[in-house]
Design an enzyme around this catalytic site. Structure first.
Site, PDB file in Angstrom:
ATOM      1  N   ASN A  11       0.881  -1.178   0.000  1.00  0.00           N
ATOM      2  CA  ASN A  11       0.000   0.000   0.000  1.00  0.00           C
ATOM      3  C   ASN A  11       0.913   1.220   0.000  1.00  0.00           C
ATOM      4  O   ASN A  11       1.497   1.551   1.027  1.00  0.00           O
ATOM      5  CB  ASN A  11      -0.897  -0.027   1.251  1.00  0.00           C
ATOM      6  CG  ASN A  11      -1.744   1.235   1.384  1.00  0.00           C
ATOM      7  OD1 ASN A  11      -1.784   2.068   0.467  1.00  0.00           O
ATOM      8  ND2 ASN A  11      -2.421   1.384   2.514  1.00  0.00           N
ATOM      9  N   LYS A  13       0.109   4.171  -0.161  1.00  0.00           N
ATOM     10  CA  LYS A  13      -0.556   5.347   0.427  1.00  0.00           C
ATOM     11  C   LYS A  13      -0.320   6.553  -0.502  1.00  0.00           C
ATOM     12  O   LYS A  13      -0.222   6.352  -1.709  1.00  0.00           O
ATOM     13  CB  LYS A  13      -0.069   5.566   1.859  1.00  0.00           C
ATOM     14  CG  LYS A  13      -0.189   4.275   2.702  1.00  0.00           C
ATOM     15  CD  LYS A  13      -0.073   4.479   4.172  1.00  0.00           C
ATOM     16  CE  LYS A  13      -0.254   3.132   4.880  1.00  0.00           C
ATOM     17  NZ  LYS A  13      -0.213   3.244   6.330  1.00  0.00           N
ATOM     18  N   HIS A  96      -9.581   1.126   4.902  1.00  0.00           N
ATOM     19  CA  HIS A  96      -8.310   1.329   5.610  1.00  0.00           C
ATOM     20  C   HIS A  96      -8.560   2.277   6.789  1.00  0.00           C
ATOM     21  O   HIS A  96      -9.370   3.200   6.697  1.00  0.00           O
ATOM     22  CB  HIS A  96      -7.264   1.912   4.658  1.00  0.00           C
ATOM     23  CG  HIS A  96      -5.889   1.879   5.240  1.00  0.00           C
ATOM     24  ND1 HIS A  96      -5.464   2.812   6.159  1.00  0.00           N
ATOM     25  CD2 HIS A  96      -4.856   1.008   5.069  1.00  0.00           C
ATOM     26  CE1 HIS A  96      -4.211   2.499   6.522  1.00  0.00           C
ATOM     27  NE2 HIS A  96      -3.827   1.420   5.871  1.00  0.00           N
ATOM     28  N   GLU A  98      -6.981   4.674   7.855  1.00  0.00           N
ATOM     29  CA  GLU A  98      -6.778   6.100   7.558  1.00  0.00           C
ATOM     30  C   GLU A  98      -8.013   6.697   6.897  1.00  0.00           C
ATOM     31  O   GLU A  98      -8.318   7.882   7.080  1.00  0.00           O
ATOM     32  CB  GLU A  98      -5.517   6.264   6.686  1.00  0.00           C
ATOM     33  CG  GLU A  98      -4.253   6.025   7.514  1.00  0.00           C
ATOM     34  CD  GLU A  98      -3.058   5.474   6.750  1.00  0.00           C
ATOM     35  OE1 GLU A  98      -3.045   5.534   5.511  1.00  0.00           O
ATOM     36  OE2 GLU A  98      -2.128   4.973   7.422  1.00  0.00           O
ATOM     37  N   GLU A 167      -5.310  -4.919  10.562  1.00  0.00           N
ATOM     38  CA  GLU A 167      -4.313  -3.864  10.744  1.00  0.00           C
ATOM     39  C   GLU A 167      -4.588  -3.133  12.061  1.00  0.00           C
ATOM     40  O   GLU A 167      -5.403  -2.196  12.087  1.00  0.00           O
ATOM     41  CB  GLU A 167      -4.371  -2.856   9.587  1.00  0.00           C
ATOM     42  CG  GLU A 167      -4.027  -3.423   8.240  1.00  0.00           C
ATOM     43  CD  GLU A 167      -3.419  -2.375   7.313  1.00  0.00           C
ATOM     44  OE1 GLU A 167      -2.390  -2.679   6.699  1.00  0.00           O
ATOM     45  OE2 GLU A 167      -3.944  -1.255   7.237  1.00  0.00           O
ATOM     46  N   GLY A 173       2.553   2.333  10.775  1.00  0.00           N
ATOM     47  CA  GLY A 173       3.508   3.426  10.624  1.00  0.00           C
ATOM     48  C   GLY A 173       4.237   3.796  11.905  1.00  0.00           C
ATOM     49  O   GLY A 173       4.913   4.819  11.976  1.00  0.00           O
ATOM     50  N   SER A 212       3.441  -2.105  10.317  1.00  0.00           N
ATOM     51  CA  SER A 212       4.896  -2.176  10.532  1.00  0.00           C
ATOM     52  C   SER A 212       5.479  -3.541  10.200  1.00  0.00           C
ATOM     53  O   SER A 212       6.443  -3.977  10.823  1.00  0.00           O
ATOM     54  CB  SER A 212       5.251  -1.755  11.968  1.00  0.00           C
ATOM     55  OG  SER A 212       4.872  -0.403  12.194  1.00  0.00           O
TER      56      SER A 212
HETATM   57  P1  13P Z   1       3.028   0.406   7.625  1.00  0.00           P
HETATM   58  O1  13P Z   1       3.536  -0.872   7.022  1.00  0.00           O
HETATM   59  O2  13P Z   1       3.743   1.622   7.123  1.00  0.00           O
HETATM   60  O3  13P Z   1       2.940   0.325   9.118  1.00  0.00           O
HETATM   61  O4  13P Z   1       1.525   0.578   7.090  1.00  0.00           O
HETATM   62  C1  13P Z   1       0.644  -0.472   7.222  1.00  0.00           C
HETATM   63  C2  13P Z   1      -0.580  -0.133   6.460  1.00  0.00           C
HETATM   64  O5  13P Z   1      -1.347   0.716   6.859  1.00  0.00           O
HETATM   65  C3  13P Z   1      -0.811  -0.849   5.192  1.00  0.00           C
HETATM   66  O6  13P Z   1      -2.091  -0.601   4.717  1.00  0.00           O
END
Ligand code: 13P
Length: 250
Positions: A11, A13, A96, A98, A167, A173, A212
Site C-alpha cells: 500500500n 498510500k 483502511h 486512515e 491492521e 507506521g 509495521s
Molecule cells: P506500515 O507498514 O507503514 O505500518 O503501514 C501499514 C498499512 O497501513 C498498510 O495498509
C-alpha cells in the site's frame, strides 16, 4: 476450500512520483519474477496507467487504495469500480483505518464499497483493526468482529471472494508490530467469524496482517497458522525490503 498462495500487497498510500515509481516497479519486476506467492501494488489513482503499463505481462497485480460504492455520477473526487477495471485493477483496499479516521468511513460505507468491488470482479481487501485505546480497554475482538460483520452482512453470498486485512491501528507506521502470537490470536477470531458465515469457504479466505511489517519480522508473522499474507505500507516503497517480504511469503 484449499488454501490460496499467500498474498503480499503493498500500500503505497499517498506516496510516489513518476520517476520513483518506475525505478521501484522495475526493481520489483526484476527481483520478483516467478515468485510462488501473489503480489499486488496498491498505488495512487493518478499512477494507474503508468503502473499498469509497467506491470503488463508480469505476475504482479495492480491494486487501488479505495473504490467508490457508487457506479457513476455526482461524486466529486471518487473513482468507480468500472474506471478501476479499465486500468486492469485487480484488488481494492476498502476501509483502511486512515480512511475510517480521516474520511469518516463507517462500517456500512466500507461494506458498500466491498460490494461495488465484488460486483465488478475486483477483490476487496477489507481492513479491520482496533485503536490502542480500544485494545487497552479490552475491546479488540468486539471491534474487529463488528467491522467484519458489516461486510459479511452485505456480501455474505460472495464472502469467499474477499481478502481481509487485520491492521491494528497502533501498529501502522509506528514501528510497533503486533507480536506474532498477538496477531495470530486476532486472525483466529476473524477466521472463526468467517467460518460461522460460510463454513465451506472460510479456510480459503486470505487474512493479511498489516502494521509495521518489514523485512526483519515478516517471516515470523507469515509463519502463523492464520496469517495468509501481508499489507505493507512503508516497507513496500523500498524494493529490497519489499522483495525480502515477498521472499518470506514464497
Ligand atoms: P506500515 O507498514 O507503514 O505500518 O503501514 C501499514 C498499512 O497501513 C498498510 O495498509
Amino acid at each position: 476450500m484449499a488454501k490460496h498462495a499467500k498474498l503480499i500487497a503493498g500500500n503505497w498510500k499517498m506516496n510516489g512520483a513518476l520517476g520513483a515509481n518506475e525505478t521501484l516497479v522495475r526493481a520489483l519486476l526484476e527481483g520478483a519474477a516467478n515468485v510462488a506467492c501473489d503480489v499486488a501494488l496498491c498505488v495512487p489513482a493518478p499512477y494507474f496507467a503508468q503502473v499498469q503499463s509497467l506491470l503488463t505481462g508480469s505476475q504482479l497485480a495492480l491494486g487501488a487504495q479505495d473504490i467508490s460504492a457508487h457506479p457513476h455520477g455526482a461524486f466529486t473526487g471518487e473513482q468507480s469500480a468500472a474506471m478501476l477495471k479499465e486500468f486492469g485493477v485487480r484488488y481494492a483496499i476498502v476501509g483502511h483505518s486512515e480512511r475510517r479516521q480521516y474520511h469518516g468511513e463507517t462500517d456500512e460505507a466500507v461494506a458498500a464499497k466491498a460490494a461495488a468491488a465484488l460486483a465488478n470482479g475486483i477483490t476487496p481487501i477489507v481492513c479491520v483493526g482496533e485503536t490502542l485505546a480500544q485494545r487497552e480497554a479490552g475491546q479488540t475482538e468486539e471491534v474487529v468482529k463488528r467491522q467484519l460483520a458489516a461486510v459479511i452482512h452485505v456480501n455474505g453470498h460472495c464472502i469467499s471472494e474477499i481478502v481481509v486485512a487485520y491492521e491494528p491501528v497502533w501498529a501502522i507506521g509506528t514501528g510497533k508490530t503486533a507480536a506474532p502470537g498477538q496477531a495470530q490470536a486476532v486472525h483466529a477470531v476473524l477466521r472463526a467469524q468467517l467460518h460461522h458465515a460460510a463454513s465451506e469457504h472460510a479456510a480459503g479466505v486470505r487474512i493479511l496482517y498489516g502494521g509495521s511489517m518489514n523485512a526483519a519480522n515478516a517471516a515470523e508473522l507469515l509463519a502463523q497458522a492464520d496469517i495468509d499474507g501481508g499489507l505493507i505500507g512503508g516497507a513496500s516503497l523500498k524494493a529490497p525490503d519489499f522483495l525480502q517480504i515477498i521472499a518470506a511469503a514464497a
